[in-house]
Design a protein around this motif. Sequence first.
Motif: not given
Length: 431
Positions: A78-82, A180-191, A67-75
């Motif tokens: 999450g991928t890196i931590t998992l 790790l693949v999902m991290f790259a996809i989310a960084a590219w597509l999520m806004r 709710d501060t940095w944004g939903r994209r950052v949160s996602y």
Amino acid sequence: MNAAARRIQRIYLTLLLGNTLAASFIWGINTLFLLDAGLSNLEAFAANAFFTAGMVIFEVPTGVVADTWGRRVSYLLGTITLAASTYLYYVMWQISAPFWSWAVVSILLGLGFTFFSGAVDAWLVDALHSVGHDSGLETVFGRGQMISGAAMLGGSVLGGVVAQATNLGVPFLMRVGVLLVMFAIAAWLMRDLGFTRSPMAHPIRATRTVLSESIEHGLKNKPVRYVMLAAPFTAGVGIYTFYALQPYLLELYGDSRAYSIAGLAAAIVAGAQVLGGWLAPRIRRLFHKRTTALILATVTSALLLAVLGVTRNFWVALVLLAVWGMVFAASGPIRQAYLNDMIPSKQRATVLSFDSLMGSAGGVVVQPVLGRSADLSGYPTSLLFGGVIELLAVPFLFGSRRQKVAADTASDASGSSTPEVTSEVPPQATG
């Protein structure tokens, strides 16, 4: 649905596909993995309980991130931590690590999942509203359930087959790779659309604010509060059941090393999830109120667990598992839509995370209790107890029903939810 809304839905479904595929590689063999590492039933489900404890601890702080940095950052976090904590699980299995280390890393896994809980659904709903999509939520959530089920079906079968062909650790490495693949996809597509970042405050002050808002729009909102109070019983039992069925079905099958059978069990739940997601909006049309569907689903689930606990036939157990999974899955989108329709946009991620916290809190208590019951009296007895515990959710659902909110009857011509904001899970344990 306009073109922008279709694109948002495609991104949402892609995220669900990748997340569920990564997670499901181990869903069919997770309990067997922990037992193979030298843990007892009590310790294995206590490790799961530490995972859910991690979710309880971190749900609110990670709500600050969403709710501060944004939903994209949160996602992305999450991928890196998992990915990191899953790799540590693999290392601990290799060295037969002591129980305390499993407890610590399980908490880190819980941290990873809290970055997802609430944030992804909130991202979807806010983004859809921002582009003028107003035809409802049940259909979209139902499609998400179907995509998740399909990913779980493929991932759990593949994970079980790979484990039997190699060893129980390889599916965990597969999960790391996909994350790790999902991290790259989310960084590219999520806004972040339809969401304005809040100014960063001091972490403790921000956490206090988020907790206060969770209570104000969650626990102080009567119809939402009753749904949340039902979550510890349904979620806790659901998590335990999914993972307990792995060794229980192998016990019925008569071969403790038939890991592909454990994968098949997870795949059956996945197939039921696909069907349940497809059925959700159709089931919704059968009832005037959403709470009616939720109450009937809870009672049916409890009865199925009781029957699972008394059957000694492997094939009958598989059929019961499929029906249980379908009931569990079909109620999910209805519950999601009901909650989303009662929560304002600004607090959506926060309150949904708090709802997840409530379910996790139930898992902290229910899993070790039922795991100990399995140690003392066997899996059948623990499933019977699980059914009794799940029934405790029913009075709370009736409590929400008695509030007579618009969200309980909201529907459109297609049977989907019509968002009327009045004030918005693979079950999973250690992954």
